[in-house]
Enzyme design. Structure first.
Site, mmCIF file in Angstrom:
data_model
loop_
_atom_site.group_PDB
_atom_site.id
_atom_site.type_symbol
_atom_site.label_atom_id
_atom_site.label_comp_id
_atom_site.label_asym_id
_atom_site.label_seq_id
_atom_site.Cartn_x
_atom_site.Cartn_y
_atom_site.Cartn_z
ATOM 1 N N HIS A 1 5.780 25.121 59.170
ATOM 2 C CA HIS A 1 5.501 24.650 60.519
ATOM 3 C C HIS A 1 6.789 24.075 61.096
ATOM 4 O O HIS A 1 7.860 24.157 60.459
ATOM 5 C CB HIS A 1 4.376 23.612 60.520
ATOM 6 C CG HIS A 1 4.576 22.507 59.531
ATOM 7 N ND1 HIS A 1 5.539 21.525 59.675
ATOM 8 C CD2 HIS A 1 3.937 22.223 58.355
ATOM 9 C CE1 HIS A 1 5.472 20.683 58.674
ATOM 10 N NE2 HIS A 1 4.523 21.085 57.840
ATOM 11 N N HIS B 1 9.026 21.869 58.901
ATOM 12 C CA HIS B 1 9.913 22.587 57.971
ATOM 13 C C HIS B 1 11.123 23.155 58.701
ATOM 14 O O HIS B 1 12.246 23.134 58.189
ATOM 15 C CB HIS B 1 9.158 23.758 57.321
ATOM 16 C CG HIS B 1 8.063 23.345 56.390
ATOM 17 N ND1 HIS B 1 6.737 23.546 56.679
ATOM 18 C CD2 HIS B 1 8.093 22.736 55.175
ATOM 19 C CE1 HIS B 1 6.000 23.100 55.671
ATOM 20 N NE2 HIS B 1 6.794 22.591 54.756
ATOM 21 N N GLN C 1 2.196 20.085 40.256
ATOM 22 C CA GLN C 1 2.052 18.868 41.055
ATOM 23 C C GLN C 1 0.668 18.743 41.677
ATOM 24 O O GLN C 1 0.407 17.821 42.451
ATOM 25 C CB GLN C 1 3.134 18.788 42.130
ATOM 26 C CG GLN C 1 3.016 19.804 43.264
ATOM 27 C CD GLN C 1 4.243 19.772 44.160
ATOM 28 O OE1 GLN C 1 5.340 20.142 43.754
ATOM 29 N NE2 GLN C 1 4.070 19.306 45.384
#
Length: 285
Positions: free
Chosen positions: A34, A37, A61
């Site tokens: 998006h 970024h 993660q």
């Protein structure tokens, strides 16, 4: 724009570019890009001769398997966005490429940083973040790596890791990019309906009100409690935490004189989507 899946191929190419005197910047992502970024990409393009963006949904993660399965993926669109933004290299490794020996996994410990806020609600998350970021920094060996302020606790973890491991990469934080409502841009926002986005925006508005109050001189714990009460009245939003903390250690503070850099950090569920946000109250870097 060059697209690479192999670590060996990427390192050979970057070694050649460094021999030509080029400074390398890295933007690690998990895709579903998006504007937030793209601001990281723009910062790298401005500061470095060559920009590498990694797209890798890191399984280590995710403490919630459903969250991993539902994480949005749009690789073709991502590559188009990166090309337009001036990215030079996209590194798109497989899980097997990043973790060839999946029978045993590395782990990292970050002390108190991994047991508060995000660490409390996502056990093991920061170990996974630390391992994958350290691998990416070793693979790419960038002079500079760019991370978003939206993941403020992650930023603190990465800075600690770089210091403790004597990694020479400079870590640069880029301010959070927000939607017109104030909602912090996130790949997970793709899973929110328009109504849910309006609900989620209450988190930012409440944080802004909390910041105004404590900066005006209101008692911090009292202001937090009243802000939590306001959020409890928002239908469709379930608050996980809302705290005023030392930005470096993520430890709760009750007085703005307690640290040089202080932030509001928050997390909540809207529908099936978990959102996080933060806001500096005062900042030194």
């Amino acid at each position: 724009m060059k697209i690479v899946e192999s670590i060996v191929e990427l390192q050979a190419y970057l070694d050649l570019q460094r021999l030509k005197g080029k400074a390398v910047g890295l933007v690690p992502t998990m895709g579903a890009l998006h504007q937030g970024h793209l601001e990281l990409i723009h910062a790298s393009v401005h500061a470095c001769d060559l920009t590498v963006c990694s797209i890798f949904v890191n399984p280590t993660q995710f403490n919630n398997p459903d969250d991993l399965l539902k994480y949005p993926k749009q690789l073709e669109t991502d590559q188009q966005l990166l090309s337009k933004a001036g990215c030079d290299v996209v590194f798109v490794p497989t899980v097997a490429e990043m973790y060839p020996d999946q029978t045993e996994s590395l782990s990292m410990s970050f002390g108190v940083l991994e047991h508060v806020l995000e660490g409390e609600f996502r056990p093991g998350h920061f170990s996974g973040v630390g391992v994958v970021v350290s691998k990416l920094l070793n693979i790419v060996q960038p002079q500079v790596a760019f991370f978003g302020q939206k993941d403020l606790q992650q930023l603190a973890v990465i800075r600690k890791m770089v210091r403790d491991l004597n990694i020479r990469t400079k870590i640069v934080a880029v301010p959070t990019v927000r939607e017109p409502s104030g909602l912090a841009m996130s790949s997970r926002n793709l899973r929110l309906s328009e109504i849910e986005k309006e609900i989620a925006a209450h988190l930012y508005k409440t944080m802004q009100g909390l910041k105004d109050r404590v900066c005006f001189g209101d008692n911090v714990p009292v202001a937090i409690a009243q802000s939590k009460d306001l959020l409890a009245q928002v239908d469709g939003l379930q608050l996980e935490y809302l705290e005023v903390v030392d930005s470096a250690t993520m430890q709760v503070v009750s007085d703005l004189s307690a640290a040089d850099s202080i932030s509001i950090c928050a997390a909540a569920h809207v529908g099936e989507v978990r959102i996080i946000d933060n806001m500096y109250i005062k900042q030194t870097d």
